[in-house]
Design an enzyme around this catalytic site. Structure first.
Site, PDB file in Angstrom:
ATOM      1  N   THR A   1       5.975   1.778   5.370  1.00  0.00           N
ATOM      2  CA  THR A   1       5.960   1.177   6.875  1.00  0.00           C
ATOM      3  C   THR A   1       5.216   2.552   7.723  1.00  0.00           C
ATOM      4  OG1 THR A   1       7.474   0.111   6.630  1.00  0.00           O
ATOM      5  CG2 THR A   1       7.066   0.939   8.830  1.00  0.00           C
ATOM      6  N   CYS A   2       5.632   3.618   7.528  1.00  0.00           N
ATOM      7  CA  CYS A   2       5.215   4.732   8.318  1.00  0.00           C
ATOM      8  C   CYS A   2       3.673   4.739   8.179  1.00  0.00           C
ATOM      9  CB  CYS A   2       5.719   6.143   7.754  1.00  0.00           C
ATOM     10  SG  CYS A   2       5.156   7.629   8.377  1.00  0.00           S
TER      11      CYS A   2
ATOM     12  N   VAL B   1      19.228 -12.579  25.295  1.00  0.00           N
ATOM     13  CA  VAL B   1      18.177 -13.617  25.048  1.00  0.00           C
ATOM     14  C   VAL B   1      18.852 -14.800  24.566  1.00  0.00           C
ATOM     15  CG1 VAL B   1      15.761 -13.816  24.011  1.00  0.00           C
ATOM     16  CG2 VAL B   1      16.466 -11.585  25.191  1.00  0.00           C
TER      17      VAL B   1
ATOM     18  N   HIS C   1       2.322  34.058  25.338  1.00  0.00           N
ATOM     19  CA  HIS C   1       2.052  33.522  26.605  1.00  0.00           C
ATOM     20  C   HIS C   1       0.469  33.147  26.850  1.00  0.00           C
ATOM     21  CE1 HIS C   1       2.383  33.058  31.099  1.00  0.00           C
ATOM     22  NE2 HIS C   1       1.510  33.779  31.148  1.00  0.00           N
TER      23      HIS C   1
ATOM     24  N   ALA D   1      11.315   8.153   9.102  1.00  0.00           N
ATOM     25  CA  ALA D   1      10.397   8.853   7.837  1.00  0.00           C
ATOM     26  C   ALA D   1      10.565  10.034   7.128  1.00  0.00           C
ATOM     27  CB  ALA D   1       8.997   8.630   8.380  1.00  0.00           C
TER      28      ALA D   1
ATOM     29  N   LYS E   1       0.823  -1.176   0.074  1.00  0.00           N
ATOM     30  CA  LYS E   1       0.072  -0.012   0.098  1.00  0.00           C
ATOM     31  C   LYS E   1       0.785   1.286  -0.056  1.00  0.00           C
ATOM     32  CE  LYS E   1      -3.902  -1.615   2.617  1.00  0.00           C
ATOM     33  NZ  LYS E   1      -4.583  -1.366   3.611  1.00  0.00           N
ATOM     34  N   LEU E   2       0.432   2.357  -0.709  1.00  0.00           N
ATOM     35  CA  LEU E   2       1.174   3.560  -0.603  1.00  0.00           C
ATOM     36  C   LEU E   2       1.390   4.064   0.839  1.00  0.00           C
ATOM     37  CD1 LEU E   2      -0.103   5.678  -3.597  1.00  0.00           C
ATOM     38  CD2 LEU E   2       1.750   4.376  -3.618  1.00  0.00           C
TER      39      LEU E   2
ATOM     40  N   GLY F   1       8.626  -4.245  -8.006  1.00  0.00           N
ATOM     41  CA  GLY F   1       9.509  -3.372  -8.970  1.00  0.00           C
ATOM     42  C   GLY F   1      10.731  -4.251  -9.006  1.00  0.00           C
TER      43      GLY F   1
ATOM     44  N   GLU G   1      16.495  -5.786  27.549  1.00  0.00           N
ATOM     45  CA  GLU G   1      17.240  -5.148  26.825  1.00  0.00           C
ATOM     46  C   GLU G   1      18.736  -5.564  26.935  1.00  0.00           C
ATOM     47  OE1 GLU G   1      17.151  -2.576  24.329  1.00  0.00           O
ATOM     48  OE2 GLU G   1      19.336  -2.647  24.752  1.00  0.00           O
TER      49      GLU G   1
HETATM   50  P1  NAI Z   1      16.039   0.516  17.797  1.00  0.00           P
HETATM   51  O1  NAI Z   1      17.421   0.226  17.384  1.00  0.00           O
HETATM   52  O2  NAI Z   1      15.728   1.756  18.098  1.00  0.00           O
HETATM   53  O3  NAI Z   1      16.132  -0.261  19.338  1.00  0.00           O
HETATM   54  C1  NAI Z   1      16.285  -1.919  19.124  1.00  0.00           C
HETATM   55  C2  NAI Z   1      16.818  -1.831  20.809  1.00  0.00           C
HETATM   56  O4  NAI Z   1      16.778  -3.451  20.915  1.00  0.00           O
HETATM   57  C3  NAI Z   1      18.193  -1.572  21.180  1.00  0.00           C
HETATM   58  O5  NAI Z   1      17.974  -0.872  22.290  1.00  0.00           O
HETATM   59  C4  NAI Z   1      19.124  -2.675  21.148  1.00  0.00           C
HETATM   60  O6  NAI Z   1      20.038  -2.579  22.153  1.00  0.00           O
HETATM   61  C5  NAI Z   1      17.912  -3.744  21.509  1.00  0.00           C
HETATM   62  N1  NAI Z   1      18.492  -5.107  21.116  1.00  0.00           N
HETATM   63  C6  NAI Z   1      19.243  -5.418  19.897  1.00  0.00           C
HETATM   64  N2  NAI Z   1      19.042  -6.877  20.149  1.00  0.00           N
HETATM   65  C7  NAI Z   1      18.784  -7.347  21.176  1.00  0.00           C
HETATM   66  C8  NAI Z   1      18.621  -8.683  21.785  1.00  0.00           C
HETATM   67  N3  NAI Z   1      19.143  -9.648  21.267  1.00  0.00           N
HETATM   68  N4  NAI Z   1      17.936  -8.794  23.137  1.00  0.00           N
HETATM   69  C9  NAI Z   1      17.761  -7.619  23.673  1.00  0.00           C
HETATM   70  N5  NAI Z   1      17.564  -6.415  22.958  1.00  0.00           N
HETATM   71  C10 NAI Z   1      18.004  -6.260  21.950  1.00  0.00           C
HETATM   72  O7  NAI Z   1      15.195  -0.370  17.275  1.00  0.00           O
HETATM   73  P2  NAI Z   1      13.645  -0.216  16.721  1.00  0.00           P
HETATM   74  O8  NAI Z   1      12.931   0.056  18.458  1.00  0.00           O
HETATM   75  O9  NAI Z   1      13.185  -1.758  16.425  1.00  0.00           O
HETATM   76  O10 NAI Z   1      13.231   0.707  15.861  1.00  0.00           O
HETATM   77  C11 NAI Z   1      13.675   0.402  14.511  1.00  0.00           C
HETATM   78  C12 NAI Z   1      13.617   1.831  13.803  1.00  0.00           C
HETATM   79  O11 NAI Z   1      12.747   2.212  13.532  1.00  0.00           O
HETATM   80  C13 NAI Z   1      14.865   2.982  14.563  1.00  0.00           C
HETATM   81  O12 NAI Z   1      15.649   3.180  13.633  1.00  0.00           O
HETATM   82  C14 NAI Z   1      13.822   3.933  15.140  1.00  0.00           C
HETATM   83  O13 NAI Z   1      14.387   5.318  15.107  1.00  0.00           O
HETATM   84  C15 NAI Z   1      12.509   3.709  14.144  1.00  0.00           C
HETATM   85  N6  NAI Z   1      11.382   4.148  14.849  1.00  0.00           N
HETATM   86  C16 NAI Z   1      11.119   5.702  14.749  1.00  0.00           C
HETATM   87  C17 NAI Z   1       9.979   5.974  15.746  1.00  0.00           C
HETATM   88  C18 NAI Z   1       9.866   7.530  15.556  1.00  0.00           C
HETATM   89  O14 NAI Z   1      10.407   8.260  15.096  1.00  0.00           O
HETATM   90  N7  NAI Z   1       8.941   7.892  16.684  1.00  0.00           N
HETATM   91  C19 NAI Z   1       9.049   5.125  16.060  1.00  0.00           C
HETATM   92  C20 NAI Z   1       9.475   3.722  16.017  1.00  0.00           C
HETATM   93  C21 NAI Z   1      10.562   3.320  15.327  1.00  0.00           C
END
Ligand code: NAI
Length: 493
Positions: free
Chosen positions: A42-43, A243, A465, A334, A38-39, A115, A209
């Site tokens: 992901t975002c 994990v 303000h 995005a 879909k257009l 594509g 984490e």
């Molecule tokens: P992320 O890189 O932000 O976080 C992944 C987390 O998983 C890290 O803290 C990492 O240390 C941890 N991790 C990695 N392997 C692991 C393991 N084996 N066991 C436990 N922890 C582990 O990636 P995330 O949250 O999946 O997001 C993906 C992308 O999407 C990011 O670049 C993020 O910036 C973007 N995004 C942006 C949003 C926004 O702008 N509001 C919202 C959601 C995502």
């Protein structure tokens, strides 16, 4: 059979691709936009937008719970999660429909299918096949690849899309049951956003984490405020967890971990921890979508799945083919993809010639980032430690929400804004904020940074303000000890 000819073919219709297609049409280019799902990508379909729609429901619950403090007694309320999901689906549908209408209005041809670049060069143009309802081949003088990313599917995590889920599964239009206990692996941006949402919906959330801190990319003092909030909400965060296994037991999920400081070849003998829940969300990063695009045929270079681009032009190793957004492995945001769309379009059309645009070079000095937890987080530019490590002489000013009249009226007193400027010039070089409206506040700082403003330029701008925007005014003043609503000492002279 005649082949449709285009100036530009764009593969992928997310915020990188759909934006680039419209921008190119604005310059008068004939554009083909190829999208297999879909257009909006992901975002709109699986990320920013649906999470923010669910966040809105979660935030309302938060406010309803606080209503009595405002003199509003709400005796009974229930979450109808199915309805919240329907609303989220409707928001997505309307926004995706809006993008379709825009592409039509700009007379861009949208092809539905996969594509793939099957041959060609920058002199004769490229052949791009679209495998879908009607298999066809189109010809384009230039190509932009904007295929994005998808949740990382690491085999060890046994993602079965039944109990062990990705963010795509949890945002599926038919995911309509709130789990009693939700285990989240990865306390990054996605993990923390979902932890906040599902806790407010009533789930018991446990997070695991690998690193010693959640969202390790943010200022530690910002993370501290968020972690305090998580603790109040009963979210259990276990850091430094390696994990080892994730298992669907039929009635739930079971995860075994050990301390992440233990070397990988010694985990067998390490002390183990077991965590159990009903569902597990794996949010440990995203993988670039670069397979089966014909890259190998044209010798387009990749690095661990990321398409390599010239940092100045966003052109790949094949002349005439550009790549933007998540698939390039840069900042997975995005708004970065859309920005790169502008750059790639400008450079692609300039190389063809005859369009009212000239070459552009990307500039990543000012990239705002936002996290929609509650409180919200926003940041831009340098973190203090990074600036100091680089040998920069900096001043930092902090201003708390609790000292701001408007925030007090709204009952939004948690958090602060920290502004960073160069000690000598007082030019703003970064800011981090946690609290209500943080993502919007950061936008003003980003504008200031983009145009080389000093903290005084912002402080001398009249801010209305009472508004939350006064946080920026006071934050900038605080860098030089001149915030009005903060105690301090007279300036030394
Ligand atoms: P992320 O890189 O932000 O976080 C992944 C987390 O998983 C890290 O803290 C990492 O240390 C941890 N991790 C990695 N392997 C692991 C393991 N084996 N066991 C436990 N922890 C582990 O990636 P995330 O949250 O999946 O997001 C993906 C992308 O999407 C990011 O670049 C993020 O910036 C973007 N995004 C942006 C949003 C926004 O702008 N509001 C919202 C959601 C995502």
């Amino acid at each position: 059979m005649s082949v449709n000819q285009y100036d530009l073919a764009i593969i992928g219709g997310g915020p990188g691709g759909y934006h680039a297609a419209i921008r190119a049409a604005q310059y008068g280019a004939k554009v083909a936009l190829i999208e297999k799902a879909k257009l909006g990508g992901t975002c709109l379909n699986w990320g920013c937008i649906p999470t923010k729609a669910l966040y809105a429901s979660a935030h309302l619950i938060e406010k309803v719970k606080e209503a009595h403090e405002f003199g509003v007694e709400i005796s009974n309320y229930n979450l109808n999660f199915a309805k919240a999901v329907d609303r989220k689906n409707q928001v997505v549908k309307e926004l995706v429909g809006g993008i379709e209408q825009l592409e039509n209005a700009w007379k861009n041809d949208v092809y539905k299918g996969h594509g793939k670049i099957i041959g060609g060069n920058s002199n004769d143009g490229f052949d791009v096949s679209v495998e879908g309802e009607n298999n066809e081949v189109i010809k384009a003088k230039r190509v932009i690849i904007a295929t994005g990313s998808s949740p990382a599917l690491i085999p060890a995590f046994n993602i079965d899309h039944e109990r062990i889920l990705t963010s795509d599964d949890i945002l599926h239009p038919e995911f309509k049951t709130v789990p009693k206990r939700l285990l989240i692996i990865g306390a990054g941006v996605i993990g923390c956003e979902f932890a906040n949402i599902f806790t407010r919906f009533g789930s018991k959330v446990i997070m695991l984490e690998y690193l010693p801190s959640a969202i390790a990319t943010e200022e530690p003092m910002i993370v501290k405020v968020l972690m305090k909030k998580f603790e109040e909400l009963g979210i259990e965060l276990h850091t430094s967890q390696n994990v080892l296994s994730v298992e669907n037991t039929g009635s739930g999920v079971k995860t075994t971990t050990c301390d992440s400081s233990i070397p990988r070849d010694q985990t067998d003998s390490a002390e183990k921890h077991i965590f159990e829940a009903d569902l597990c969300l794996v949010s440990i990063g995203r993988a670039k979508i670069s397979k089966d695009l014909g890259l190998e045929n044209l010798g387009i270079e990749t690095d661990r799945g990321a398409i390599k681009v010239n940092k100045d032009t966003l052109e790949t190793s094949m002349k005439g083919i550009y790549a933007i957004g998540d698939v390039t492995g840069g900042l997975m945001l995005a708004h970065v993809a859309s920005y790169e769309g502008d750059i790639a379009v400008a450079n692609a059309l300039t190389s063809i010639g005859g369009f009212p645009v000239s070459e552009m070079k990307p500039d990543y000095r000012v990239v705002p980032a936002t996290i929609f937890t509650s409180p919200n987080i926003g940041s831009v530019g340098y973190r203090r430690k990074v600036a100091k490590d680089m040998g920069m002489d900096v001043l930092m000013g902090q201003f708390p929400y609790q000292s701001l009249g408007k925030a007090k009226c709204m009952g939004e007193e948690t958090g602060f804004l920290a502004v960073l400027c160069e000690k000598e010039s007082h030019k703003i070089i970064g800011a981090s904020c946690i609290g209500t409206g943080a993502p919007e506040l950061i936008a003003e700082i980003a504008l200031g940074m983009q145009h080389g403003l000093t903290v005084h330029d912002i402080a001398e701008t009249i801010h209305s303000h009472p508004t939350i925007s006064e946080m920026v005014l006071e934050g900038c003043e605080a860098t030089v000890g001149m915030a009005i609503h903060k105690k301090g000492r007279p300036i030394q002279h």
